[in-house]
Write a protein that holds these residues in place. Structure first.
Motif, PDB file in Angstrom:
ATOM      1  N   LEU A 226      31.736  21.882  33.107  1.00 52.42           N
ATOM      2  CA  LEU A 226      30.628  21.065  32.586  1.00 52.42           C
ATOM      3  C   LEU A 226      29.835  21.835  31.548  1.00 52.42           C
ATOM      4  N   VAL A 227      29.589  23.127  31.809  1.00 52.08           N
ATOM      5  CA  VAL A 227      28.847  23.933  30.836  1.00 52.08           C
ATOM      6  C   VAL A 227      29.629  24.028  29.525  1.00 52.08           C
ATOM      7  N   SER A 228      30.962  24.166  29.608  1.00 51.42           N
ATOM      8  CA  SER A 228      31.759  24.201  28.381  1.00 51.42           C
ATOM      9  C   SER A 228      31.661  22.876  27.638  1.00 51.42           C
ATOM     10  N   PHE A 229      31.709  21.776  28.385  1.00 48.75           N
ATOM     11  CA  PHE A 229      31.546  20.449  27.783  1.00 48.75           C
ATOM     12  C   PHE A 229      30.212  20.349  27.062  1.00 48.75           C
ATOM     13  N   GLN A 230      29.181  20.894  27.718  1.00 52.18           N
ATOM     14  CA  GLN A 230      27.838  20.829  27.155  1.00 52.18           C
ATOM     15  C   GLN A 230      27.827  21.479  25.777  1.00 52.18           C
ATOM     16  N   GLY A 231      28.553  22.599  25.635  1.00 59.09           N
ATOM     17  CA  GLY A 231      28.630  23.265  24.341  1.00 59.09           C
ATOM     18  C   GLY A 231      29.456  22.467  23.346  1.00 59.09           C
ATOM     19  N   GLN A 232      30.580  21.911  23.837  1.00 59.79           N
ATOM     20  CA  GLN A 232      31.515  21.235  22.944  1.00 59.79           C
ATOM     21  C   GLN A 232      31.033  19.870  22.485  1.00 59.79           C
ATOM     22  N   TYR A 233      30.439  19.115  23.403  1.00 64.33           N
ATOM     23  CA  TYR A 233      30.090  17.724  23.089  1.00 64.33           C
ATOM     24  C   TYR A 233      28.586  17.523  23.094  1.00 64.33           C
ATOM     25  N   PRO A 238      26.921  10.394  26.153  1.00 65.59           N
ATOM     26  CA  PRO A 238      27.601   9.559  27.153  1.00 65.59           C
ATOM     27  C   PRO A 238      28.831  10.231  27.751  1.00 65.59           C
ATOM     28  N   LEU A 239      29.621  10.907  26.924  1.00 71.01           N
ATOM     29  CA  LEU A 239      30.810  11.586  27.438  1.00 71.01           C
ATOM     30  C   LEU A 239      30.418  12.683  28.414  1.00 71.01           C
TER      31      LEU A 239
END
Lengths: 271, 314
Positions: A226-233, A238-239
């Protein structure tokens, strides 16, 4: 003397508090169904059409992988904690042997040591053992740090365990291992499940160790994912929120179903 | 020799033959080995490393004695981090335990059982969520353009911070505190409620017969009766405050400009971003001092004193 009736006031305050507790969850769910433009134009309205595309996309971009990793790491760690702590607690509670008190104190004292304080040497040790970026490198410390509190809980559970049952089984010719597997373990289910829930919730949500020991995206557990997603998106709320929803739902549902067990187990910390 | 002396002391036990001892040691062995590898050995290494200056990949370790600690105590960021840990600690004790206590009293005496179960389900729920998920969720709440907090402030025509809630150096740590309270107050309430439910009903009946008001019952019956549970909750909260990491990492990464740094994040940054392993170990030793002291007090209270074989030692 007339009493003032506080009851309506108490209920009103409670409703306000419960709303504050619930709103973020609802907002999370609603937002994860929207599109990014919708999110920015009308952040608090319901989505125009019900679409699950965010969930599908999040699942395909990584949540499925992270979920499986978390499941594997959590299940293996919890089983190992149960076996290792169960054996140790049983020996400590049931037999007299030289050094017993010393070992008990040693194991229990481990509870006082936070993972933070061993990050540096743990990292160095696992690097020289070439166990960085591996399931086993993560599971090892999880199991070890789960032992102290589990031994503490199971030890007091075994102390209350009726001795007569074991003695009867011994008379029937059970050896120690059979005794443990056939008599003690099945009858210890309440204690064992309490430990399993407590450690399971902790490991499922653990972030710090995963952050330093794992760097390969294919091995990340949910919180790190989730933390990586936070950086990426960062711009694709919404994603991101769909991922958070999917990461949270399994444990939240389990909690609602097994509420009593969860509360008893986690609140055991304060007993 | 050993067997004989034990037999004479407690004749109740079956004579513990050597094979029984071996079985006991064998059962303890896995736990002890894992403890040694992943807790004891790294821990001693942390203490030793704190006396050296070295980086992750540097080939040499230079012994510097207490230099790391001297530098640490002169390091303003260390003091900011420490202050922030204390803010979280004080705020959490006052709010999580204080408000948790009030909530528990309401749940225990004020509302019907059905409602109390439903309400408990809700307030306890964030406890099973990962702090990372909670952090991301609240980052949305604090978001200046689409966040609920700004919208609510606009609605009641109050000003919002120019730099955003999490971007304002004076506000960031308090925002983190707020989220921590949102996540853990329900947990404290449940612990305290369990304590209250163990209080014998006669105490309440006697107090009510004597004409005590609900507030008097709370202060003179409930609180003294669950004194130990309250102390345990305070200790758990204090220990948790020193362990703060996930929420800070996700919400602010310690920023802006170290304003919301805590010991945990500062340790992490020194070790894994700034390549200062010795210095990070010194921070770990300081952190260890606080948490071990508090945890040992908690264990002493918790380890069922009448039965524990360790009652004289822990």
């Amino acid at each position: 003397m007339r009493r003032i009736n506080f009851r309506p006031l108490v209920y009103a305050l409670l409703v306000v508090y419960l709303t504050i507790m619930l709103l973020p969850f609802l907002w999370l769910l609603v937002s994860s169904l929207k599109t990014t433009p919708e999110m920015f134009s009308s952040p608090f309205s319901l989505p125009a059409v019900l679409r699950l595309s965010n969930f599908v996309e999040a699942w395909q971009t990584g949540v499925a992988k992270y979920l499986l990793n978390s499941l594997l790491v959590t299940v293996v760690s919890v089983v190992a904690i149960l076996v290792v702590s169960g054996l140790a607690a049983y020996a400590l509670a049931r037999s007299q042997f030289p050094g017993r008190n010393g070992f008990y104190v040693l194991l229990i004292t481990g509870y006082a040591i936070p993972i933070h304080t061993v990050l540096v040497p743990l990292y160095e040790m696992l690097r020289s053992a070439q166990a960085l970026n591996s399931y086993i490198g993560l599971i090892g410390p999880y199991v070890a740090f789960g032992i102290p509190f589990s031994v503490l809980l199971l030890y007091s559970f075994f102390l209350d365990f009726p001795k007569e049952l074991e003695e009867a089984a011994r008379l029937d010719g059970c050896n120690e291992l059979q005794l443990l597997a056939r008599i003690v373990a099945p009858l210890s289910l309440p204690g064992l499940s309490s430990v399993a829930i407590f450690q399971g919730v902790f490991i499922w949500n653990e972030f710090l160790l995963a952050l330093i020991l794992i760097s390969d995206d294919a091995l990340k557990t949910l919180p790190f994912g989730l933390v990586s997603f936070q950086g990426q998106y960062a711009a694709n709320w919404p994603l991101l929120l769909a991922s958070v929803t999917m990461a949270t739902l399994p444990i939240l549902l389990l909690y609602v179903v097994l509420q009593r067990q969860f509360v008893n187990s986690l609140a055991g910390l304060g007993k | 020799m050993n067997n004989m002396s034990q037999n004479t002391i407690s004749s109740k036990h079956r004579s513990p033959g050597r094979s029984v001892h071996i079985a006991s040691y064998a059962m303890l062995a896995p736990a002890l080995v894992l403890f040694a590898i992943f807790i004891a050995y790294p821990l001693s290494n942390t203490v030793i490393s704190s006396l050296f200056e070295y980086g992750l990949t540097s080939p040499t370790r230079n012994f510097v004695g207490l230099q790391n600690f001297l530098e640490l105590f002169g390091d303003p960021v260390f003091w900011v981090s420490f202050r922030n840990n204390l803010i979280i600690l004080l705020g959490s004790v006052v709010f999580q335990v204080g408000f948790g206590l009030v909530l528990a009293a309401v749940f225990n005496r004020g509302i019907s059982r059905r409602w109390s179960t439903l309400a408990r389900t809700i307030v306890f729920a964030p406890m099973v969520m990962s702090s990372v998920a909670v952090g991301i969720l609240w980052q949305l709440v604090f978001n200046p353009s689409i966040g609920a907090l700004d919208a609510a402030m606009n609605f009641v025509r109050l000003p919002t911070p120019m730099l955003g809630w999490l971007g304002d150096p004076n506000l960031a740590i308090f925002c983190i505190l707020l989220v921590a309270c949102w996540q853990y107050t329900g947990f404290m309430m449940v612990i305290l409620l369990a304590g209250m439910q163990a209080v014998p009903n006669e105490l309440y009946e006697a107090a009510t017969l004597d004409g005590a008001t609900e507030a008097q019952v709370f202060f003179y019956v409930t609180i003294p009766a669950i004194r130990n549970v309250i102390i345990a909750s305070v200790l758990i909260t204090m220990i948790g405050s020193f362990k703060a990491f996930d929420l800070v990492y996700v919400l602010t990464l310690g920023g802006p400009a170290h304003a919301s740094e805590v010991l945990g994040t500062y340790l992490y940054k020194n070790a894994f971003n700034l390549n200062r392993m010795g210095y990070a170990s010194a921070i770990a030793v300081v952190l260890l001092g606080f948490t071990v002291t508090l945890s040992l007090i908690q264990l002493r209270l918790q380890a069922t004193p009448t039965r524990s074989p360790a009652k004289d030692v822990v």
